[in-house]
Design a protein around this motif. Structure first.
Motif, mmCIF file in Angstrom:
data_model
loop_
_atom_site.group_PDB
_atom_site.id
_atom_site.type_symbol
_atom_site.label_atom_id
_atom_site.label_comp_id
_atom_site.label_asym_id
_atom_site.label_seq_id
_atom_site.Cartn_x
_atom_site.Cartn_y
_atom_site.Cartn_z
ATOM 1 N N GLU A 136 0.910 -1.050 -0.096
ATOM 2 C CA GLU A 136 0.024 -0.044 -0.080
ATOM 3 C C GLU A 136 0.725 1.268 0.142
ATOM 4 O O GLU A 136 0.630 2.157 -0.639
ATOM 5 N N ARG A 137 1.885 1.247 0.731
ATOM 6 C CA ARG A 137 3.054 2.419 0.750
ATOM 7 C C ARG A 137 3.394 2.724 -0.538
ATOM 8 O O ARG A 137 3.762 3.737 -1.147
ATOM 9 N N GLU A 138 3.950 1.509 -1.396
ATOM 10 C CA GLU A 138 4.673 1.565 -2.576
ATOM 11 C C GLU A 138 3.543 2.317 -3.672
ATOM 12 O O GLU A 138 3.908 3.099 -4.351
ATOM 13 N N LEU A 139 2.414 1.791 -3.457
ATOM 14 C CA LEU A 139 1.103 2.464 -4.343
ATOM 15 C C LEU A 139 1.247 3.908 -4.150
ATOM 16 O O LEU A 139 0.915 4.502 -5.114
ATOM 17 N N THR A 140 1.203 4.137 -2.737
ATOM 18 C CA THR A 140 0.825 5.455 -2.486
ATOM 19 C C THR A 140 2.002 6.382 -2.990
ATOM 20 O O THR A 140 1.910 7.443 -3.618
ATOM 21 N N GLY A 141 3.158 5.919 -3.111
ATOM 22 C CA GLY A 141 4.232 6.450 -3.485
ATOM 23 C C GLY A 141 4.477 6.766 -5.013
ATOM 24 O O GLY A 141 4.838 7.734 -5.834
ATOM 25 N N LEU A 142 3.795 5.607 -5.780
ATOM 26 C CA LEU A 142 3.655 5.721 -7.265
ATOM 27 C C LEU A 142 2.576 6.711 -7.689
ATOM 28 O O LEU A 142 2.601 7.215 -8.661
ATOM 29 N N PHE A 143 1.504 6.558 -6.846
ATOM 30 C CA PHE A 143 0.364 7.403 -7.428
ATOM 31 C C PHE A 143 -0.217 7.968 -6.064
ATOM 32 O O PHE A 143 -1.194 8.149 -5.532
ATOM 33 N N PRO A 144 0.593 9.199 -5.690
ATOM 34 C CA PRO A 144 0.106 10.009 -4.680
ATOM 35 C C PRO A 144 -1.353 10.687 -4.558
ATOM 36 O O PRO A 144 -1.722 10.851 -3.558
ATOM 37 N N ASP A 145 -1.908 10.914 -5.736
ATOM 38 C CA ASP A 145 -2.984 11.799 -5.755
ATOM 39 C C ASP A 145 -4.051 10.932 -6.462
ATOM 40 O O ASP A 145 -5.113 11.730 -7.064
ATOM 41 N N SER A 146 -3.709 9.515 -6.556
ATOM 42 C CA SER A 146 -4.951 8.875 -7.310
ATOM 43 C C SER A 146 -4.857 7.388 -6.965
ATOM 44 O O SER A 146 -3.828 6.913 -6.102
ATOM 45 N N HIS A 147 -5.439 6.538 -7.703
ATOM 46 C CA HIS A 147 -5.625 5.230 -7.122
ATOM 47 C C HIS A 147 -4.783 4.265 -8.608
ATOM 48 O O HIS A 147 -4.894 4.839 -9.546
ATOM 49 N N TRP A 148 -4.254 3.239 -8.037
ATOM 50 C CA TRP A 148 -3.514 2.351 -9.102
ATOM 51 C C TRP A 148 -4.512 2.137 -10.278
ATOM 52 O O TRP A 148 -4.039 1.987 -11.401
ATOM 53 N N TYR A 149 -5.611 1.606 -10.016
ATOM 54 C CA TYR A 149 -6.645 1.495 -11.221
ATOM 55 C C TYR A 149 -7.023 2.610 -12.103
ATOM 56 O O TYR A 149 -7.399 2.378 -13.115
ATOM 57 N N ASP A 150 -6.690 3.855 -11.818
ATOM 58 C CA ASP A 150 -7.026 4.882 -12.775
ATOM 59 C C ASP A 150 -5.955 4.922 -13.710
ATOM 60 O O ASP A 150 -6.124 5.677 -14.779
ATOM 61 N N HIS A 151 -4.784 3.953 -13.538
ATOM 62 C CA HIS A 151 -3.523 4.081 -14.340
ATOM 63 C C HIS A 151 -3.545 2.849 -14.999
ATOM 64 O O HIS A 151 -2.559 2.509 -15.738
ATOM 65 N N TYR A 152 -4.324 1.795 -14.865
ATOM 66 C CA TYR A 152 -4.398 0.639 -15.620
ATOM 67 C C TYR A 152 -4.671 0.706 -16.925
ATOM 68 O O TYR A 152 -5.871 1.149 -16.965
#
Length: 169
Positions: A136-152
């Protein structure tokens, strides 16, 4: 025709699982896939696990709650599940150790929590797939202002659980 039925986080809620399976009119040849988190929080984790272990054509992917048991990371929810499973706890954890972190067929990908586009499932980080705190921390670092699935952007759809999405009421 064989269907693939994918179910989100069950968390030991056996009666609700049976009700859901009745509503979808599950048949013996249907593939039943769980996104993980079969255990913790609910009243009947042993019954839930037993259904998936005993039913042919069933797949369970590793969720963060199974991973906590496998890794021996205990909070209140894991202690309750350990007590609920009683003498079956050790064998249940041994079974949890065998769970894959993802499932994929020609139509869909299934993970517990998240995945990154453009990276084959076999090369994804387990922490991200299962939704561990580190993942979860890694995903927050990659996508600080959005969710991972917004970038899928991969062509094949991915089904996941773990997070509440959309409206909750």
């Amino acid at each position: 025709m064989r269907r693939t039925i994918i179910i989100g986080d069950i968390h030991g809620c056996f009666d609700e699982l049976l009700e859901l399976l009745e509503k979808v009119d599950i048949r013996p040849d249907d593939l039943l896939v769980s996104v993980g988190d079969l255990v913790d929080r609910g009243p009947a984790p042993g019954d839930v696990v037993r259904l998936f272990r005993d039913r042919p054509n069933s797949v369970v992917v590793m969720g963060n709650h199974e991973r906590k048991h496998v890794r021996g990371i205990f909070s209140y929810a894991q202690e309750i599940t350990r007590l609920q499973l009683g003498d079956h706890y050790a064998e249940t954890v041994d079974w949890m150790r065998t769970l894959p972190y993802y499932f994929e067929n020609e139509h869909v990908r299934v993970v517990h929590a998240a995945m990154l586009s453009g990276i084959p499932l076999a090369d994804q980080r387990e922490e991200i797939l299962c939704g561990s705190t580190r993942g979860e921390r890694e995903l927050t670092g990659l996508f600080p202002d959005s969710h991972w699935y917004d970038h899928y952007t991969d062509a094949k759809p991915v089904v996941f659980g773990h997070h509440v999405t959309g409206r909750t009421r």
